[in-house]
Design a protein around this motif. Structure first.
Motif, PDB file in Angstrom:
ATOM      1  N   UNK A 119      -7.199  15.838 -41.212  1.00  0.00           N
ATOM      2  CA  UNK A 119      -7.280  14.870 -40.391  1.00  0.00           C
ATOM      3  C   UNK A 119      -7.095  13.637 -41.245  1.00  0.00           C
ATOM      4  N   UNK A 120      -6.931  12.192 -40.682  1.00  0.00           N
ATOM      5  CA  UNK A 120      -6.521  11.071 -41.559  1.00  0.00           C
ATOM      6  C   UNK A 120      -7.605  10.739 -42.635  1.00  0.00           C
ATOM      7  N   UNK A 121      -8.824  11.342 -42.344  1.00  0.00           N
ATOM      8  CA  UNK A 121      -9.935  10.888 -43.152  1.00  0.00           C
ATOM      9  C   UNK A 121      -9.985  11.973 -44.272  1.00  0.00           C
ATOM     10  N   UNK A 122      -8.938  12.675 -44.432  1.00  0.00           N
ATOM     11  CA  UNK A 122      -8.901  14.107 -45.478  1.00  0.00           C
ATOM     12  C   UNK A 122      -9.798  15.216 -44.982  1.00  0.00           C
ATOM     13  N   UNK A 123     -10.537  15.458 -43.890  1.00  0.00           N
ATOM     14  CA  UNK A 123     -11.016  16.680 -43.440  1.00  0.00           C
ATOM     15  C   UNK A 123     -10.236  17.569 -42.717  1.00  0.00           C
ATOM     16  N   UNK A 124     -10.660  18.435 -42.331  1.00  0.00           N
ATOM     17  CA  UNK A 124      -9.739  19.469 -41.509  1.00  0.00           C
ATOM     18  C   UNK A 124     -10.175  19.452 -40.183  1.00  0.00           C
ATOM     19  N   UNK A 125      -9.204  19.544 -39.052  1.00  0.00           N
ATOM     20  CA  UNK A 125      -9.701  19.863 -37.760  1.00  0.00           C
ATOM     21  C   UNK A 125      -8.776  21.000 -37.214  1.00  0.00           C
ATOM     22  N   UNK A 126      -9.440  21.481 -36.235  1.00  0.00           N
ATOM     23  CA  UNK A 126      -8.897  22.605 -35.513  1.00  0.00           C
ATOM     24  C   UNK A 126      -9.356  22.916 -34.078  1.00  0.00           C
ATOM     25  N   UNK A 127      -8.173  23.468 -33.219  1.00  0.00           N
ATOM     26  CA  UNK A 127      -8.801  23.526 -31.856  1.00  0.00           C
ATOM     27  C   UNK A 127      -8.032  25.037 -31.479  1.00  0.00           C
ATOM     28  N   UNK A 128      -8.369  25.581 -30.348  1.00  0.00           N
ATOM     29  CA  UNK A 128      -7.665  26.670 -29.528  1.00  0.00           C
ATOM     30  C   UNK A 128      -6.263  25.982 -28.903  1.00  0.00           C
ATOM     31  N   UNK A 129      -5.320  26.986 -28.758  1.00  0.00           N
ATOM     32  CA  UNK A 129      -3.916  26.616 -28.188  1.00  0.00           C
ATOM     33  C   UNK A 129      -3.821  27.483 -26.998  1.00  0.00           C
ATOM     34  N   UNK A 130      -3.239  26.783 -26.022  1.00  0.00           N
ATOM     35  CA  UNK A 130      -2.807  27.517 -24.698  1.00  0.00           C
ATOM     36  C   UNK A 130      -1.208  27.349 -24.528  1.00  0.00           C
ATOM     37  N   UNK A 131      -0.682  28.290 -24.044  1.00  0.00           N
ATOM     38  CA  UNK A 131       0.823  28.198 -23.726  1.00  0.00           C
ATOM     39  C   UNK A 131       1.024  27.691 -22.342  1.00  0.00           C
ATOM     40  N   UNK A 132       1.869  26.701 -22.051  1.00  0.00           N
ATOM     41  CA  UNK A 132       2.229  26.404 -20.716  1.00  0.00           C
ATOM     42  C   UNK A 132       3.695  27.113 -20.407  1.00  0.00           C
ATOM     43  N   UNK A 133       3.834  27.937 -19.617  1.00  0.00           N
ATOM     44  CA  UNK A 133       4.871  28.524 -19.563  1.00  0.00           C
ATOM     45  C   UNK A 133       6.157  27.732 -18.869  1.00  0.00           C
ATOM     46  N   UNK A 134       5.584  26.789 -18.229  1.00  0.00           N
ATOM     47  CA  UNK A 134       6.775  25.893 -17.623  1.00  0.00           C
ATOM     48  C   UNK A 134       7.467  25.295 -18.673  1.00  0.00           C
ATOM     49  N   UNK A 135       7.116  24.897 -19.612  1.00  0.00           N
ATOM     50  CA  UNK A 135       7.964  24.245 -20.816  1.00  0.00           C
ATOM     51  C   UNK A 135       7.950  24.877 -22.046  1.00  0.00           C
TER      52      UNK A 135
END
Length: 202
Positions: A119-135
């Motif tokens: 992140x911009x403050x130097x820490x780490x961020x993370x989230x789950x990912x989903x795949x949109x088959x349309x694009x």
């Protein structure tokens, strides 16, 4: 039905060997957050072990991102019918789920992996990912798209993509097919245009 808290490869990711990094740039109309924030390097993984083995980010960041992905799974979009969910995420990429404490049942998408970034403050961020088959793109639950900057070859994501899903969408509710068509399957600010996995759930 019991909600799983374990991670396994989706048939899409395992059989197809699909890269988690979507092609394109951050200016395409497939970006779901209208103002995604400053872009940062993104590291996408299918499993916690892969994240640790690649040694691109601290192990603690891998673990925190996996935890966030599991939490995202509980806040993922909900659909009344399997077909409505698969219109967004593709055949075989949705599973039946149920509310805790004997609540109603619904269909939800499989998490395909998770993304980690500083992140911009130097820490780490993370989230789950989903795949949109349309694009073919990969998005966090809040609508942040993982994309490739062709000028540098680096994978990027806007910092707002690390926000929790409920920062952009109302409390989870079961969506109908009409809702999928009008809202694109994700909550928050997005295009309503129609376009052309670790399996974490069950």
């Amino acid at each position: 039905m019991k909600r799983s808290r374990t991670l396994t490869l989706t048939t899409l990711m395992a059989a197809g060997g699909v890269s988690l990094t979507a092609c394109g740039d951050n200016a395409t109309p497939t970006v779901r957050i209208e103002n995604p924030g400053a872009s940062v390097d993104a590291y996408a993984y299918r499993t916690l072990q892969e994240c640790k083995d690649r040694d691109e980010v601290p192990d603690a960041a891998c673990e925190a991102a996996e935890t966030a992905a599991l939490e995202d799974q509980d806040k993922a979009p909900r659909y009344a019918a399997q077909g409505a969910c698969e219109e967004v995420y593709g055949a075989g990429q949705c599973v039946p789920r149920s509310e805790a404490n004997g609540g109603g049942s619904f269909w939800g998408p499989l998490v395909a992996g998770f993304v980690v970034g500083r992140m911009l403050d130097g820490g780490w961020g993370g989230r789950g990912l989903y795949r949109d088959w349309r694009d073919g793109g990969f998005y966090t639950g809040s609508g942040g798209r993982v994309w490739t900057d062709y000028t540098t070859g680096r994978t990027r994501i806007g910092t707002r993509g690390f926000d929790p899903p409920d920062a952009y969408q109302p409390p989870a509710k079961v969506q109908s097919r009409a809702g999928v068509i009008s809202r694109g399957g994700f909550g928050g600010n997005m295009s309503s245009r129609s376009y052309s996995g670790s399996r974490w759930g069950g």
